[in-house]
Design a protein around this motif. Structure first.
Motif, mmCIF file in Angstrom:
data_model
loop_
_atom_site.group_PDB
_atom_site.id
_atom_site.type_symbol
_atom_site.label_atom_id
_atom_site.label_comp_id
_atom_site.label_asym_id
_atom_site.label_seq_id
_atom_site.Cartn_x
_atom_site.Cartn_y
_atom_site.Cartn_z
ATOM 1 N N VAL A 140 25.809 -6.256 -20.287
ATOM 2 C CA VAL A 140 27.227 -6.435 -20.579
ATOM 3 C C VAL A 140 27.441 -7.829 -21.155
ATOM 4 C CG1 VAL A 140 29.562 -6.404 -19.640
ATOM 5 C CG2 VAL A 140 27.826 -4.892 -18.663
ATOM 6 N N ARG A 141 28.119 -7.889 -22.297
ATOM 7 C CA ARG A 141 28.473 -9.175 -22.923
ATOM 8 C C ARG A 141 29.996 -9.228 -23.010
ATOM 9 N NH1 ARG A 141 25.675 -13.603 -24.814
ATOM 10 N NH2 ARG A 141 23.919 -12.235 -25.155
ATOM 11 N N TYR A 142 30.567 -10.294 -22.465
ATOM 12 C CA TYR A 142 32.020 -10.464 -22.390
ATOM 13 C C TYR A 142 32.514 -11.336 -23.539
ATOM 14 C CZ TYR A 142 31.416 -8.664 -17.685
ATOM 15 O OH TYR A 142 31.096 -7.880 -16.617
ATOM 16 N N SER A 143 33.650 -10.951 -24.136
ATOM 17 C CA SER A 143 34.249 -11.806 -25.166
ATOM 18 C C SER A 143 34.938 -13.003 -24.511
ATOM 19 C CB SER A 143 35.231 -11.015 -26.031
ATOM 20 O OG SER A 143 36.282 -10.506 -25.244
ATOM 21 N N LYS A 154 35.507 -15.687 -18.601
ATOM 22 C CA LYS A 154 36.307 -15.759 -17.369
ATOM 23 C C LYS A 154 36.573 -14.374 -16.776
ATOM 24 C CE LYS A 154 38.430 -20.085 -18.652
ATOM 25 N NZ LYS A 154 39.655 -20.796 -18.974
ATOM 26 N N LEU A 155 36.349 -13.328 -17.564
ATOM 27 C CA LEU A 155 36.598 -11.971 -17.077
ATOM 28 C C LEU A 155 35.410 -11.385 -16.311
ATOM 29 C CD1 LEU A 155 38.506 -10.436 -20.100
ATOM 30 C CD2 LEU A 155 39.449 -11.241 -17.926
ATOM 31 N N HIS A 182 33.345 -7.899 -12.092
ATOM 32 C CA HIS A 182 32.427 -7.583 -10.995
ATOM 33 C C HIS A 182 33.182 -7.196 -9.733
ATOM 34 C CE1 HIS A 182 28.626 -9.670 -12.741
ATOM 35 N NE2 HIS A 182 29.170 -8.796 -13.564
ATOM 36 N N GLN A 183 34.320 -7.843 -9.478
ATOM 37 C CA GLN A 183 35.152 -7.454 -8.341
ATOM 38 C C GLN A 183 35.666 -6.028 -8.519
ATOM 39 O OE1 GLN A 183 37.973 -10.716 -8.398
ATOM 40 N NE2 GLN A 183 37.019 -11.588 -6.560
ATOM 41 N N TYR A 184 36.039 -5.682 -9.746
ATOM 42 C CA TYR A 184 36.508 -4.332 -10.040
ATOM 43 C C TYR A 184 35.409 -3.302 -9.742
ATOM 44 C CZ TYR A 184 38.029 -0.239 -12.641
ATOM 45 O OH TYR A 184 38.369 1.048 -12.988
ATOM 46 N N VAL A 185 34.190 -3.570 -10.208
ATOM 47 C CA VAL A 185 33.083 -2.637 -9.951
ATOM 48 C C VAL A 185 32.838 -2.516 -8.454
ATOM 49 C CG1 VAL A 185 30.614 -2.193 -10.273
ATOM 50 C CG2 VAL A 185 31.989 -2.999 -12.192
ATOM 51 N N PRO A 196 27.129 -17.415 -18.773
ATOM 52 C CA PRO A 196 28.564 -17.291 -18.486
ATOM 53 C C PRO A 196 29.233 -16.053 -19.081
ATOM 54 C CG PRO A 196 28.051 -19.547 -19.036
ATOM 55 C CD PRO A 196 26.797 -18.739 -19.307
ATOM 56 N N ASP A 197 28.655 -15.508 -20.154
ATOM 57 C CA ASP A 197 29.286 -14.342 -20.781
ATOM 58 C C ASP A 197 28.404 -13.091 -20.771
ATOM 59 O OD1 ASP A 197 27.405 -15.232 -22.636
ATOM 60 O OD2 ASP A 197 28.659 -14.713 -24.357
ATOM 61 N N LYS A 198 27.320 -13.096 -20.003
ATOM 62 C CA LYS A 198 26.411 -11.949 -20.018
ATOM 63 C C LYS A 198 25.967 -11.577 -18.609
ATOM 64 C CE LYS A 198 22.313 -10.062 -22.162
ATOM 65 N NZ LYS A 198 21.142 -10.268 -22.984
#
Length: 99
Positions: free
Chosen positions: A8-11, A14-15, A20-23, A45-47
């Motif tokens: 997973v790569r985040y744009s 900070k998300l 991860h809390q959502y999962v 930080p983004d992966k």
């Protein structure tokens, strides 16, 4: 053992924590027959990387569609790109320290 590798790569880095809390709150691994383990890693930080280990190839293949559906929704919620690959544990190089 047979594995699904979720990259997973985040744009927006900070998300990742919120994602991860959502999962943790919304993904129920007990619904995946033959699932032996789930491991999650922060690579940068983004992966992130998730590894889902199944007891056989049949169970892995059976659950790929549901994993893809869950993480397609995840992509939309958390502005990221998720890709799924499969593989097999190399028993010759597999090492676990004794407890």
């Amino acid at each position: 053992m047979f594995c699904v590798f979720l990259n997973v790569r985040y744009s927006n880095p900070k998300l990742m924590h919120v994602g991860h809390q959502y999962v943790a709150s919304n993904f129920d691994p007990s619904t995946l027959n033959g699932l032996v383990a789930v491991d999650a890693y922060h690579i940068s930080p983004d992966k992130g990387l998730g590894i889902f280990t199944f007891n056989n190839q049949s169970n892995l293949e059976k659950h790929i569609p549901s994993l893809k559906d869950f993480f397609k929704d995840y992509e939309d919620r958390f502005s990221c790109k998720a890709s799924i690959e499969t593989g097999i544990v190399n028993e010759e190089l597999d090492y676990k320290a004794e407890k």
